[in-house]
Design an enzyme around this catalytic site. Structure first.
Site, PDB file in Angstrom:
ATOM      1  N   TYR A  18       0.853  -1.191   0.000  1.00 45.85           N
ATOM      2  CA  TYR A  18       0.000   0.000   0.000  1.00 45.85           C
ATOM      3  C   TYR A  18       0.887   1.239   0.000  1.00 45.85           C
ATOM      4  O   TYR A  18       0.843   2.080   0.899  1.00 45.85           O
ATOM      5  CB  TYR A  18      -0.996   0.006   1.175  1.00 45.85           C
ATOM      6  CG  TYR A  18      -2.281   0.692   0.758  1.00 45.85           C
ATOM      7  CD1 TYR A  18      -3.231   0.010   0.000  1.00 45.85           C
ATOM      8  CD2 TYR A  18      -2.507   2.022   1.057  1.00 45.85           C
ATOM      9  CE1 TYR A  18      -4.385   0.653  -0.425  1.00 45.85           C
ATOM     10  CE2 TYR A  18      -3.652   2.664   0.634  1.00 45.85           C
ATOM     11  CZ  TYR A  18      -4.593   1.977  -0.109  1.00 45.85           C
ATOM     12  OH  TYR A  18      -5.724   2.611  -0.529  1.00 45.85           O
ATOM     13  N   GLY A  72       6.274   8.125   0.852  1.00 41.05           N
ATOM     14  CA  GLY A  72       7.354   7.783   1.781  1.00 41.05           C
ATOM     15  C   GLY A  72       8.132   6.568   1.296  1.00 41.05           C
ATOM     16  O   GLY A  72       9.376   6.571   1.263  1.00 41.05           O
ATOM     17  N   HIS A  73       7.404   5.532   0.875  1.00 42.10           N
ATOM     18  CA  HIS A  73       8.076   4.356   0.320  1.00 42.10           C
ATOM     19  C   HIS A  73       8.874   4.723  -0.931  1.00 42.10           C
ATOM     20  O   HIS A  73       9.985   4.237  -1.141  1.00 42.10           O
ATOM     21  CB  HIS A  73       7.044   3.280  -0.064  1.00 42.10           C
ATOM     22  CG  HIS A  73       6.257   2.729   1.070  1.00 42.10           C
ATOM     23  ND1 HIS A  73       4.932   3.032   1.277  1.00 42.10           N
ATOM     24  CD2 HIS A  73       6.604   1.874   2.080  1.00 42.10           C
ATOM     25  CE1 HIS A  73       4.485   2.380   2.355  1.00 42.10           C
ATOM     26  NE2 HIS A  73       5.476   1.685   2.859  1.00 42.10           N
TER      27      HIS A  73
END
Lengths: 284, 284
Positions: free
Chosen positions: B32, B36-37
């Site tokens: 998900y 940030g990822h």
């Protein structure tokens, strides 16, 4: 043979080999080497391009009242034996190199670490699993060699490797014995001649039990009863534990109808001796 | 981009790269994905030849009454985002691939895993450390990327790597925020518009506390008191914990005279939000 006392030094030697596709086998030991260790080394030399032997008496796997300080040590003799065995690298770190600060992370083998020897030595297998994981991460070997004598240790390590996906093949090597049957152990040197003589009863009882199983005796109680009588008849040997376990998960078996391992521990003079024997009913 | 669902398949792809001296970076995620990822991925792409992203919602780090089943998932969207970010390999194992049998081996982060969030979520950091160790052993990366938002997790992992000598460099990446300051999190999607609005108070209070520290306020009580008042004035936000900790070992500080991290957790609607802010007194 190259001797390394620091992790950085060992890694600097091994990293280029690994990148070049050279296979690395490791033999973790606590030193004071004997023919059992040399058998591990021989096997490792046969199956890998480069062999690393580690010598480290790991304090965290000894309990507060156990024999860490009196565990036998002779580094010069060990190094000479490894040189003669054509070992490539020996890693001889000090305690501060392996434990520069108190660990805040432990590898805990749950059921397997708490049963049998783990019951008498709480924390022992956590110490073993943690230091072995550290050595695996330091050496990054393709294969690692352990003696079957320490059967529960071998089982704990196999399970750790499976549970944590270490990319290391664990090779268990059959116990090497003195001519009279006593399993080789660094601790044997601490037995007096009389104790040394008395200790023979352990391998004799194991052979007796294994023969009963191979002949078709399916009741663990019957086998253990006979073995217990044999061991208890021997003066100077205090039986501490005697178990017939599933060879895979060490669970106690209720009926012997497949491969099992008989595990024994006994106090003989100043030494807690351990030994084991695998057995299975022979097809009739 | 290649997608791998099995350990064997991933290893078959990575082993030849590693042997060829190609550097591998890993970004472990629970999917998900958000900005940030993607910041972790960007950083990993910059610093490594090949990047592996793992997507695995790890059941063992959720407590029995926590949100494992409702944790947001959208594999197709995740894969599209990673493809667009030029990721080389994505590892998307099922639960049975990672846990083919119940684990008998746990990696236990002791003090660091029991404090702060670990107090409210017993076993959480054992689950985190164990699965991260597994992923390290599966991928065998040179570097691994984690967000600073989960500051305690990052600290636990850094310590695990030091304690167990993993040959992995841990890279902490600063928290990415929404325009209004809310820390990016997969769980934010579960906030209603009102809750989403209320959640802004956390980053606002952190900025307020950090400004006080930078201006010379040395008393944690004074800083925490002001922040607590700010957060408690916000309807819909239930403060769960608020701490000023040593940036290295997360110990509570009695006087702020060096780098610290302010850690906050708060329940907002159905979601336990966490955020952090590092701060230090500025030289006057």
């Amino acid at each position: 043979m190259k001797q390394h006392e620091t992790i950085a030094d060992l890694r600097a030697a091994l990293d280029p080999l690994r990148s070049a596709g050279i296979s690395i086998g490791v033999v973790p030991t606590m030193g004071y080497l004997h023919a059992g260790h040399l058998e591990l080394v021989r096997r490792a030399c046969k199956e890998n391009d480069v062999v690393v032997v580690t010598i480290f008496v790991n304090p965290t796997q000894f309990g507060p009242r156990e024999d860490f300080s009196t565990y036998p040590r002779d580094m010069e003799r060990d190094l000479a034996m490894l040189r003669a065995a054509s070992v490539d690298h020996v890693f001889t770190p000090g305690v501060d190199e392996i434990y520069p600060q108190p660990l805040e992370t432990a590898i805990v083998p749950k059921r397997l670490g708490e049963m049998l020897i783990g019951k008498a030595r709480p924390g022992h297998f956590t110490g073993v699993a943690t230091v072995v994981a550290k050595l695996f991460n330091i050496v990054q070997p393709g294969r690692a060699y352990f003696g079957e004598k320490d059967f529960q240790q071998l089982t704990v390590i196999r399970r750790m490797v499976a549970d944590l996906n270490f990319a290391v093949e664990i090779v268990g090597v059959p116990t090497v014995r003195e001519e009279d049957g006593l399993a080789m152990s660094s601790r044997n040197v601490r037995l007096s001649p009389e104790e040394r003589q008395a200790a023979r009863v352990l391998s004799a009882a194991l052979a007796e039990g294994a023969a009963m199983i191979e002949a078709g005796e399916a009741s663990p109680e019957v086998v253990l009863g006979k073995m217990r009588a044999t061991i208890e008849a021997q003066q100077g040997v205090a039986l501490r534990s005697l178990d017939i376990c599933d060879v895979g998960n060490l669970a106690a078996v209720e009926r012997i109808d497949g491969p099992v391992v008989i595990l024994v521990t006994a106090q003989v003079g100043p030494v807690l001796l351990i030994d084991q024997h695998e057995a299975r009913p022979q097809p009739s």
